[in-house]
Design a protein around this motif. Structure first.
Motif, PDB file in Angstrom:
ATOM      1  N   GLU A  63      10.767 -48.630  20.995  1.00  0.00           N
ATOM      2  CA  GLU A  63      10.316 -49.395  19.830  1.00  0.00           C
ATOM      3  C   GLU A  63       9.313 -50.464  20.241  1.00  0.00           C
ATOM      4  OE1 GLU A  63      13.957 -50.804  18.200  1.00  0.00           O
ATOM      5  OE2 GLU A  63      14.421 -48.895  17.228  1.00  0.00           O
ATOM      6  N   ASP A  65       7.302 -50.366  22.874  1.00  0.00           N
ATOM      7  CA  ASP A  65       6.040 -49.695  23.211  1.00  0.00           C
ATOM      8  C   ASP A  65       5.232 -49.414  21.952  1.00  0.00           C
ATOM      9  OD1 ASP A  65       6.683 -49.653  25.849  1.00  0.00           O
ATOM     10  OD2 ASP A  65       7.282 -47.544  25.915  1.00  0.00           O
ATOM     11  N   ALA A  66       5.959 -49.053  20.891  1.00  0.00           N
ATOM     12  CA  ALA A  66       5.296 -48.683  19.648  1.00  0.00           C
ATOM     13  C   ALA A  66       4.772 -49.909  18.913  1.00  0.00           C
ATOM     14  CB  ALA A  66       6.259 -47.929  18.750  1.00  0.00           C
ATOM     15  N   THR A  68       6.622 -51.973  17.302  1.00  0.00           N
ATOM     16  CA  THR A  68       7.416 -52.197  16.090  1.00  0.00           C
ATOM     17  C   THR A  68       7.749 -53.687  16.000  1.00  0.00           C
ATOM     18  OG1 THR A  68       8.374 -50.052  16.520  1.00  0.00           O
ATOM     19  CG2 THR A  68       9.427 -51.351  14.830  1.00  0.00           C
TER      20      THR A  68
ATOM     21  N   ARG B  12       0.763 -44.314  12.588  1.00  0.00           N
ATOM     22  CA  ARG B  12       1.877 -43.609  13.221  1.00  0.00           C
ATOM     23  C   ARG B  12       1.413 -42.785  14.422  1.00  0.00           C
ATOM     24  NH1 ARG B  12       3.443 -43.603   7.950  1.00  0.00           N
ATOM     25  NH2 ARG B  12       2.520 -41.588   7.464  1.00  0.00           N
ATOM     26  N   ARG B  15       1.039 -45.063  17.292  1.00  0.00           N
ATOM     27  CA  ARG B  15       2.341 -45.421  17.848  1.00  0.00           C
ATOM     28  C   ARG B  15       2.889 -44.288  18.720  1.00  0.00           C
ATOM     29  NH1 ARG B  15       4.245 -47.498  12.282  1.00  0.00           N
ATOM     30  NH2 ARG B  15       6.303 -46.704  12.814  1.00  0.00           N
ATOM     31  N   LEU B  16       2.642 -43.042  18.291  1.00  0.00           N
ATOM     32  CA  LEU B  16       3.087 -41.901  19.106  1.00  0.00           C
ATOM     33  C   LEU B  16       2.408 -41.913  20.468  1.00  0.00           C
ATOM     34  CD1 LEU B  16       3.259 -38.771  16.759  1.00  0.00           C
ATOM     35  CD2 LEU B  16       5.138 -40.015  17.828  1.00  0.00           C
ATOM     36  N   VAL B  19       4.009 -44.541  22.664  1.00  0.00           N
ATOM     37  CA  VAL B  19       5.359 -44.305  23.198  1.00  0.00           C
ATOM     38  C   VAL B  19       5.451 -43.078  24.105  1.00  0.00           C
ATOM     39  CG1 VAL B  19       6.537 -45.417  21.261  1.00  0.00           C
ATOM     40  CG2 VAL B  19       6.185 -42.951  21.212  1.00  0.00           C
ATOM     41  N   GLU B  62       9.834 -44.078  15.313  1.00  0.00           N
ATOM     42  CA  GLU B  62      10.026 -43.853  16.761  1.00  0.00           C
ATOM     43  C   GLU B  62      11.447 -43.400  17.056  1.00  0.00           C
ATOM     44  OE1 GLU B  62       8.545 -46.794  15.673  1.00  0.00           O
ATOM     45  OE2 GLU B  62       6.612 -45.820  15.973  1.00  0.00           O
TER      46      GLU B  62
END
Lengths: 77, 196
Positions: A63, A65-66, A68, B12, B15-16, B19, B62
């Motif tokens: 989370e 890393d993303a 969030t 999104r 974000r992928l 991660v 995630e």
């Protein structure tokens, strides 16, 4: 029955097993007694617990890393 | 309205990308093979992209991808096992490596005595800790690493682990106990050397 003090090696067996199944009353008592007197095993027990949390933290790392927003992972940063 | 959705998708996707490296290291810890780990992550990401519109405006993207990856890892593990890519599990049941940490009478060997790792919360938030964890997992035998990660990283129950590995429950506990002892010894060596 004569009471015999548990040794460190056996104590680590119980520390590990308590993360899988509940220990019996007798086992819990022996472990608690051993931990109260053995600082090395107390550290080992904490390290096993820390390793037990790695899965949960991996999720949090992902989370982070993303990117969030803080708080959405359910913990305080 | 359409504009907003496209931006959401782009966000999104970013974000992928962010991660992905962590997902690959997670998968590699269990599959013990970089190419297979990358394949499993690829499949999880493809599944996520396919489902993208169901995540518009919702959180937990995630977490969902991570959950999907866990299923892909289990599939890959089963395939590895079917192909005979696992060492005999019984190899793990040898006492020698653990016995080095203890004296004959069952007390810790002086140099193996566990020390304080500091505050668990800050340890688990340290990027360096995770690098050491990764190295120490790699140093474990395949079986120990698999059983440990099925239990602690994937959160499977003992019954599920028995089913996935074909191990008897008692052997599973023995392997977990040894994996934990070896991991803690390995982590402690690197973690405390660097801290002092």
């Amino acid at each position: 029955m004569m009471f015999k003090m548990m040794m460190c090696k056996e104590a680590t067996h119980l520390m590990s097993r308590q993360l899988e199944v509940p220990l019996t009353f007798q086992e819990k008592l022996s472990l608690k007694l051993h931990l109260a007197m053995c600082s090395a095993c107390t550290q080992c027990n904490q390290q096993f617990h820390l390793l037990h949390q790695t899965g949960k933290y991996y999720e949090r790392l992902i989370e982070l890393d993303a990117g969030t927003p803080p708080g959405s992972g359910g913990d305080n940063y | 309205m359409h504009q907003v959705t496209a931006e959401g998708t782009q966000d999104r996707m970013q974000r992928l990308v962010a991660v992905r490296p962590r997902l690959v290291s997670f998968a590699r810890l269990q599959l013990r093979d970089l190419a297979r780990a990358e394949d499993a992550v690829q499949e999880a990401i493809e599944a996520a992209i396919e489902k993208d519109d169901t995540f518009a405006g919702r959180s937990g993207y995630e977490t969902w991808v991570f959950g999907t990856l866990k299923y892909k890892i289990l599939d890959a593990l089963r395939a590895q096992r079917r192909e005979g890519g696992w060492q005999p599990l019984e190899d793990e049941l040898d006492e020698a490596a653990i016995d080095r940490q203890f004296q004959k009478n069952g007390r810790w060997e002086q140099e193996a005595r566990p020390s304080n790792w500091g505050n668990p919360e800050s340890t688990l938030h340290s990027e360096r800790f995770w690098q050491i964890f990764d190295l120490c997992m790699t140093a474990l035998t395949d079986t120990a690493a698999r059983v440990f990660s099925l239990r602690e990283l994937m959160g499977l129950s003992a019954e599920d682990i028995c089913r996935e590995t074909g191990l008897k429950q008692n052997n599973c506990w023995v392997i977990l106990h040894r994996a934990r002892l070896r991991l803690r010894a390995c982590i402690e060596r690197d973690w405390l050397t660097e801290k002092t």
